[in-house]
Design a protein around this motif. Structure first.
Motif, mmCIF file in Angstrom:
data_model
loop_
_atom_site.group_PDB
_atom_site.id
_atom_site.type_symbol
_atom_site.label_atom_id
_atom_site.label_comp_id
_atom_site.label_asym_id
_atom_site.label_seq_id
_atom_site.Cartn_x
_atom_site.Cartn_y
_atom_site.Cartn_z
ATOM 1 N N PRO A 1 13.717 9.269 3.071
ATOM 2 C CA PRO A 1 13.476 7.858 2.729
ATOM 3 C C PRO A 1 12.798 7.122 3.883
ATOM 4 O O PRO A 1 13.186 7.269 5.044
ATOM 5 N N GLY A 2 11.779 6.352 3.556
ATOM 6 C CA GLY A 2 11.080 5.581 4.580
ATOM 7 C C GLY A 2 10.082 6.360 5.395
ATOM 8 O O GLY A 2 9.485 5.812 6.330
ATOM 9 N N LEU A 3 9.867 7.637 5.061
ATOM 10 C CA LEU A 3 8.902 8.420 5.837
ATOM 11 C C LEU A 3 7.498 7.846 5.684
ATOM 12 O O LEU A 3 7.083 7.463 4.586
ATOM 13 N N GLY A 4 6.773 7.790 6.776
ATOM 14 C CA GLY A 4 5.386 7.336 6.759
ATOM 15 C C GLY A 4 4.571 8.140 7.749
ATOM 16 O O GLY A 4 5.120 8.858 8.596
ATOM 17 N N PHE A 5 3.262 8.007 7.646
ATOM 18 C CA PHE A 5 2.364 8.725 8.539
ATOM 19 C C PHE A 5 1.724 7.769 9.538
ATOM 20 O O PHE A 5 1.212 6.712 9.176
ATOM 21 N N LYS A 6 1.751 8.162 10.795
ATOM 22 C CA LYS A 6 1.111 7.392 11.849
ATOM 23 C C LYS A 6 -0.384 7.662 11.894
ATOM 24 O O LYS A 6 -1.186 6.775 12.194
ATOM 25 N N SER A 7 -0.771 8.902 11.598
ATOM 26 C CA SER A 7 -2.195 9.245 11.635
ATOM 27 C C SER A 7 -2.452 10.491 10.808
ATOM 28 O O SER A 7 -1.546 11.291 10.542
#
Length: 227
Positions: free
Chosen positions: A111-117
């Motif tokens: 949950p809440g995982l996102g990509f920085k680049s």
């Protein structure tokens, strides 16, 4: 126009997480089962899942999923990676689906995982069907350093910002050290944003690559593939 016949190539994708997925530490069974289920549509079997961890350090933990003889998807606690070796247009077309499946699996698990680049990079070593790298590179406008030796033609690196797409692009070309008289080409796209339309990026990236080649007087032959 000189034509390129690709002798070897490779696509590498790296997606760095905004924060490490350390909530999965110690959940090896959940990771393996999740990857197996997520990629079942690609006819993988148990032998295609491998633990490639080199130590107990969290940054060294790697679970890889192999796709036939050309592709591999890797999960790390701080990133995911995709590699295609000696890809063709057909195998390259599978890459967006692989990345999308991996993205869906990760976001459902963390949950809440996102990509920085995100970074897409290809390298290729190609033979010129009507000429050599030396002949081609010597024909490009360049600065030579006198008093050193006989010039073979320098390599070149171009950088572009494409604000309408949110891309940073790099294109580099030099003598190949693997193919006699051949050209080495490195093409990178760094898109902005957390979520990526993988299919659209690879299609438009391929079109951009071909347009760059055309601008400098090159083209890839029909039976050769390049990003």
């Amino acid at each position: 126009m000189p034509k390129l016949l690709v002798q070897m190539n490779q696509l590498d994708y790296v997606g760095l997480f905004s924060a490490p997925a350390l909530g999965l530490w110690g959940e090896g069974g959940k990771i393996l089962q999740g990857l197996y289920n997520a990629f079942s549509g690609y006819q993988i079997n148990l032998a295609d899942l491998r633990n490639e961890s080199s130590s107990l350090n969290p940054s060294d933990q790697v679970i890889a999923v192999r796709f036939g003889s050309v592709g591999e998807y890797r999960f790390r606690f701080d990133r995911v990676e995709l590699k295609l070796l000696n890809f063709t247009k057909n195998s390259l077309a599978e890459a967006p689906g692989v990345l999308a499946v991996g993205d869906e699996w990760l976001r459902s698990l963390v949950p809440g995982l996102g990509f920085k680049s995100h970074l897409f990079a290809t390298v290729s070593h190609s033979r010129l069907l009507n000429g050599t790298a030396r002949e081609f590179l010597l024909g490009l406008p360049s600065l030579n350093i006198d008093g050193v030796g006989v010039s073979e033609g320098p390599g070149v690196i171009f950088h572009w910002d494409l604000p309408e797409k949110g891309w940073k692009v790099q294109f580099a070309m030099d003598h190949s050290l693997s193919v006699e008289g051949g050209l080495f080409i490195n093409f990178l796209i760094r898109p902005n944003g957390d979520t990526i339309d993988y299919s659209n990026l690879l299609v438009e990236g391929d079109q951009l690559f071909e347009r760059i080649l055309s601008k400098i007087g090159l083209e890839v032959t029909e039976d050769a593939a390049e990003y």
